[in-house]
Motif scaffolding. Structure first.
Motif, PDB file in Angstrom:
ATOM      1  N   VAL A   6       0.836  -1.216   0.000  1.00 31.17           N
ATOM      2  CA  VAL A   6       0.000   0.000   0.000  1.00 31.17           C
ATOM      3  C   VAL A   6       0.867   1.260   0.000  1.00 31.17           C
ATOM      4  CG1 VAL A   6      -1.684   1.335   1.319  1.00 31.17           C
ATOM      5  CG2 VAL A   6      -1.926  -1.154   1.147  1.00 31.17           C
ATOM      6  N   LEU A   7       1.857   1.294   0.888  1.00 30.34           N
ATOM      7  CA  LEU A   7       2.725   2.472   0.952  1.00 30.34           C
ATOM      8  C   LEU A   7       3.559   2.622  -0.311  1.00 30.34           C
ATOM      9  CD1 LEU A   7       3.964   2.293   4.668  1.00 30.34           C
ATOM     10  CD2 LEU A   7       2.168   3.725   3.697  1.00 30.34           C
ATOM     11  N   GLY A   8       3.985   1.494  -0.878  1.00 27.13           N
ATOM     12  CA  GLY A   8       4.763   1.550  -2.120  1.00 27.13           C
ATOM     13  C   GLY A   8       3.955   2.141  -3.272  1.00 27.13           C
ATOM     14  N   ILE A   9       2.668   1.770  -3.345  1.00 23.37           N
ATOM     15  CA  ILE A   9       1.805   2.316  -4.411  1.00 23.37           C
ATOM     16  C   ILE A   9       1.623   3.825  -4.226  1.00 23.37           C
ATOM     17  CG2 ILE A   9      -0.532   2.317  -5.341  1.00 23.37           C
ATOM     18  CD1 ILE A   9      -0.646  -0.683  -4.707  1.00 23.37           C
ATOM     19  N   ILE A  10       1.284   4.232  -2.988  1.00 24.12           N
ATOM     20  CA  ILE A  10       1.068   5.667  -2.727  1.00 24.12           C
ATOM     21  C   ILE A  10       2.356   6.456  -2.969  1.00 24.12           C
ATOM     22  CG2 ILE A  10       0.447   7.384  -0.989  1.00 24.12           C
ATOM     23  CD1 ILE A  10      -1.253   5.238   0.370  1.00 24.12           C
ATOM     24  N   GLY A  11       3.490   5.898  -2.510  1.00 26.74           N
ATOM     25  CA  GLY A  11       4.767   6.587  -2.699  1.00 26.74           C
ATOM     26  C   GLY A  11       5.135   6.734  -4.160  1.00 26.74           C
ATOM     27  N   THR A  12       4.908   5.701  -4.948  1.00 26.31           N
ATOM     28  CA  THR A  12       5.225   5.759  -6.378  1.00 26.31           C
ATOM     29  C   THR A  12       4.360   6.801  -7.095  1.00 26.31           C
ATOM     30  OG1 THR A  12       5.853   3.427  -6.364  1.00 26.31           O
ATOM     31  CG2 THR A  12       5.413   4.427  -8.510  1.00 26.31           C
ATOM     32  N   VAL A  13       3.066   6.797  -6.768  1.00 21.76           N
ATOM     33  CA  VAL A  13       2.167   7.795  -7.366  1.00 21.76           C
ATOM     34  C   VAL A  13       2.597   9.208  -6.973  1.00 21.76           C
ATOM     35  CG1 VAL A  13      -0.199   8.660  -7.413  1.00 21.76           C
ATOM     36  CG2 VAL A  13       0.220   6.202  -7.488  1.00 21.76           C
ATOM     37  N   SER A  14       2.984   9.396  -5.705  1.00 24.69           N
ATOM     38  CA  SER A  14       3.431  10.722  -5.242  1.00 24.69           C
ATOM     39  C   SER A  14       4.679  11.177  -5.983  1.00 24.69           C
ATOM     40  CB  SER A  14       3.721  10.681  -3.736  1.00 24.69           C
ATOM     41  OG  SER A  14       2.570  10.319  -3.005  1.00 24.69           O
ATOM     42  N   GLY A  15       5.513  10.220  -6.397  1.00 29.30           N
ATOM     43  CA  GLY A  15       6.745  10.573  -7.107  1.00 29.30           C
ATOM     44  C   GLY A  15       6.495  11.213  -8.456  1.00 29.30           C
ATOM     45  N   ALA A  61       7.049  11.032  -1.513  1.00 26.39           N
ATOM     46  CA  ALA A  61       7.466   9.802  -2.174  1.00 26.39           C
ATOM     47  C   ALA A  61       8.693   9.205  -1.497  1.00 26.39           C
ATOM     48  CB  ALA A  61       7.763  10.081  -3.653  1.00 26.39           C
ATOM     49  N   GLY A  62       9.620  10.049  -1.077  1.00 27.37           N
ATOM     50  CA  GLY A  62      10.824   9.571  -0.404  1.00 27.37           C
ATOM     51  C   GLY A  62      10.520   8.914   0.930  1.00 27.37           C
ATOM     52  N   ILE A  63       9.658   9.555   1.723  1.00 27.31           N
ATOM     53  CA  ILE A  63       9.323   9.013   3.048  1.00 27.31           C
ATOM     54  C   ILE A  63       8.578   7.685   2.920  1.00 27.31           C
ATOM     55  CG2 ILE A  63       7.964   9.422   5.131  1.00 27.31           C
ATOM     56  CD1 ILE A  63       8.489  12.417   4.755  1.00 27.31           C
ATOM     57  N   GLY A  90       8.365   5.742   0.300  1.00 25.81           N
ATOM     58  CA  GLY A  90       9.177   4.742  -0.385  1.00 25.81           C
ATOM     59  C   GLY A  90      10.149   4.048   0.556  1.00 25.81           C
ATOM     60  N   LEU A  91      10.763   4.813   1.442  1.00 24.84           N
ATOM     61  CA  LEU A  91      11.715   4.233   2.391  1.00 24.84           C
ATOM     62  C   LEU A  91      11.007   3.270   3.350  1.00 24.84           C
ATOM     63  CD1 LEU A  91      14.546   4.126   3.605  1.00 24.84           C
ATOM     64  CD2 LEU A  91      13.946   6.113   5.013  1.00 24.84           C
ATOM     65  N   ILE A  92       9.845   3.684   3.859  1.00 20.43           N
ATOM     66  CA  ILE A  92       9.088   2.817   4.771  1.00 20.43           C
ATOM     67  C   ILE A  92       8.633   1.552   4.055  1.00 20.43           C
ATOM     68  CG2 ILE A  92       7.019   2.647   6.206  1.00 20.43           C
ATOM     69  CD1 ILE A  92       7.223   5.649   6.694  1.00 20.43           C
ATOM     70  N   ALA A  93       8.128   1.718   2.825  1.00 25.87           N
ATOM     71  CA  ALA A  93       7.663   0.550   2.051  1.00 25.87           C
ATOM     72  C   ALA A  93       8.799  -0.418   1.782  1.00 25.87           C
ATOM     73  CB  ALA A  93       7.038   1.019   0.742  1.00 25.87           C
ATOM     74  N   LEU A  94       9.963   0.104   1.474  1.00 27.18           N
ATOM     75  CA  LEU A  94      11.115  -0.758   1.203  1.00 27.18           C
ATOM     76  C   LEU A  94      11.495  -1.562   2.442  1.00 27.18           C
ATOM     77  CD1 LEU A  94      13.384  -1.694  -0.660  1.00 27.18           C
ATOM     78  CD2 LEU A  94      14.695   0.334   0.041  1.00 27.18           C
ATOM     79  N   LEU A 151       8.233  -1.424  -5.227  1.00 26.00           N
ATOM     80  CA  LEU A 151       7.573  -0.117  -5.396  1.00 26.00           C
ATOM     81  C   LEU A 151       8.186   0.928  -4.466  1.00 26.00           C
ATOM     82  CD1 LEU A 151       3.811  -1.171  -5.726  1.00 26.00           C
ATOM     83  CD2 LEU A 151       5.328  -0.314  -7.518  1.00 26.00           C
ATOM     84  N   GLY A 152       8.577   0.499  -3.254  1.00 25.56           N
ATOM     85  CA  GLY A 152       9.239   1.442  -2.346  1.00 25.56           C
ATOM     86  C   GLY A 152      10.547   1.953  -2.922  1.00 25.56           C
ATOM     87  N   LEU A 153      11.315   1.044  -3.531  1.00 23.08           N
ATOM     88  CA  LEU A 153      12.569   1.447  -4.174  1.00 23.08           C
ATOM     89  C   LEU A 153      12.298   2.400  -5.333  1.00 23.08           C
ATOM     90  CD1 LEU A 153      15.625   1.165  -4.400  1.00 23.08           C
ATOM     91  CD2 LEU A 153      15.256  -0.854  -5.863  1.00 23.08           C
ATOM     92  N   ALA A 154      11.250   2.096  -6.109  1.00 23.17           N
ATOM     93  CA  ALA A 154      10.892   2.974  -7.234  1.00 23.17           C
ATOM     94  C   ALA A 154      10.493   4.359  -6.732  1.00 23.17           C
ATOM     95  CB  ALA A 154       9.746   2.355  -8.035  1.00 23.17           C
ATOM     96  N   ALA A 155       9.747   4.400  -5.615  1.00 24.07           N
ATOM     97  CA  ALA A 155       9.344   5.691  -5.041  1.00 24.07           C
ATOM     98  C   ALA A 155      10.559   6.485  -4.585  1.00 24.07           C
ATOM     99  CB  ALA A 155       8.379   5.467  -3.878  1.00 24.07           C
ATOM    100  N   LEU A 156      11.556   5.812  -4.007  1.00 23.41           N
ATOM    101  CA  LEU A 156      12.780   6.499  -3.593  1.00 23.41           C
ATOM    102  C   LEU A 156      13.505   7.100  -4.785  1.00 23.41           C
ATOM    103  CD1 LEU A 156      14.314   4.155  -0.861  1.00 23.41           C
ATOM    104  CD2 LEU A 156      13.539   6.506  -0.567  1.00 23.41           C
ATOM    105  N   ILE A 157      13.603   6.347  -5.872  1.00 21.38           N
ATOM    106  CA  ILE A 157      14.272   6.857  -7.083  1.00 21.38           C
ATOM    107  C   ILE A 157      13.520   8.061  -7.636  1.00 21.38           C
ATOM    108  CG2 ILE A 157      14.904   6.297  -9.465  1.00 21.38           C
ATOM    109  CD1 ILE A 157      15.338   3.413  -8.544  1.00 21.38           C
ATOM    110  N   LEU A 158      12.171   7.945  -7.676  1.00 23.82           N
ATOM    111  CA  LEU A 158      11.364   9.062  -8.179  1.00 23.82           C
ATOM    112  C   LEU A 158      11.515  10.294  -7.286  1.00 23.82           C
ATOM    113  CD1 LEU A 158       8.084   7.207  -9.233  1.00 23.82           C
ATOM    114  CD2 LEU A 158       9.774   8.274 -10.750  1.00 23.82           C
TER     115      LEU A 158
END
Length: 270
Positions: A26-35, A44-46, A48-52, A79-86
């Protein structure tokens, strides 16, 4: 004879601990969309890190048999890693946009500041003497007759020597007993844009006391500049000023417009 047979009890089912894997997804999806949303890189960074972190822990539980949603946890970690990159990409883009906007604002402020006269090139007799920053520079000296001042945009202003002038009978601005002096102002457009002469203004003071020298208007002088000057062209206008008879000098101040600092010429009269 009876036999008392005891059958072994079946082990109780182990409760699956799938919460972390689900939370990671769930957090990975939200983080990726935020990116993908401008200026939401921080969220997205916050997330993404938690999701990872949760996804990695959830995957570990699945390997130990403590969870049954290994795929969900692994997807959440990815997805968490993707959010961190974004988030990193978004931070770089945001910094670039803000930096460009700040540069444009600085440029706009500099362009709107009054243009200062300089002595960047000889333009004939006494060119650029005492140019500096015109009237805004306390160290600047007045220019002499026929000196030319050059502004930042290559607009050039020259003031001729003062000559005696005889006002007509119906002239305005002349006081009986005073002397009238005529000057010719030449504006040359050395820049690349049209120069509007509408806002060109002249003021004058006479004598040691700096008495205001009224501008004279009649059918010969006083019409001033009008229209625009194309690049590479010149415009000339004649002005006359009323000065006390005992005055020995006439200070003429020319301002090419609101965006320019005025410059002064010290002319000998008398």
């Amino acid at each position: 004879m009876s036999y008392d047979t005891q059958l072994p009890h079946a082990p109780s089912p182990v409760a699956m601990r799938n919460g972390l894997g689900t939370a990671a997804l769930v957090l990975g999806i939200i983080g990726t969309v935020s990116g993908f949303i401008p200026f939401f890189f921080w969220l997205a960074g916050i997330l993404g890190l938690i999701a990872l972190i949760l996804g990695v822990i959830g995957t570990g539980r699945a390997k130990r048999g403590q969870a049954s949603n290994k795929g969900v946890a692994l997807t959440g970690a990815i997805l968490g890693l993707a959010a961190l990159i974004l988030s990193i990409v978004g931070a770089v883009l945001a910094y670039t946009v803000v930096s460009d906007a700040a540069d444009k604002i600085d440029k706009a402020i500099k362009d709107s500041a009054p243009k200062d006269p300089t002595s960047k090139a000889p333009l004939g007799k006494g060119a650029g003497k005492g140019a500096g920053k015109g009237a805004t520079d306390p160290k600047a000296k007045a220019l002499a007759a026929d000196d030319t001042v050059v502004y930042d945009d290559d607009v050039k202003v020259t003031v001729s020597p003062a000559k005696k002038f005889s006002p007509s009978e119906y002239a305005a601005g002349h006081t009986a007993g005073n002397k009238a002096w005529q000057v010719t102002v030449t504006i040359e457009n050395g820049g690349k844009k049209k120069f509007d002469t509408t806002l060109v203004t002249l003021d004058a003071r006479a004598g040691k006391d700096g008495t205001t020298a009224e501008q004279i208007f009649d059918d010969k002088v006083g019409s001033g500049f009008s229209g625009t000057v194309l690049p590479g062209k010149k415009a000339t206008a004649t002005f006359a000023f009323d000065a006390p008879a005992a005055a020995e000098d006439l200070t003429v101040e020319v301002s090419p417009g609101l965006d320019y600092n005025a410059s002064q010429w010290e002319l000998k009269v008398g």
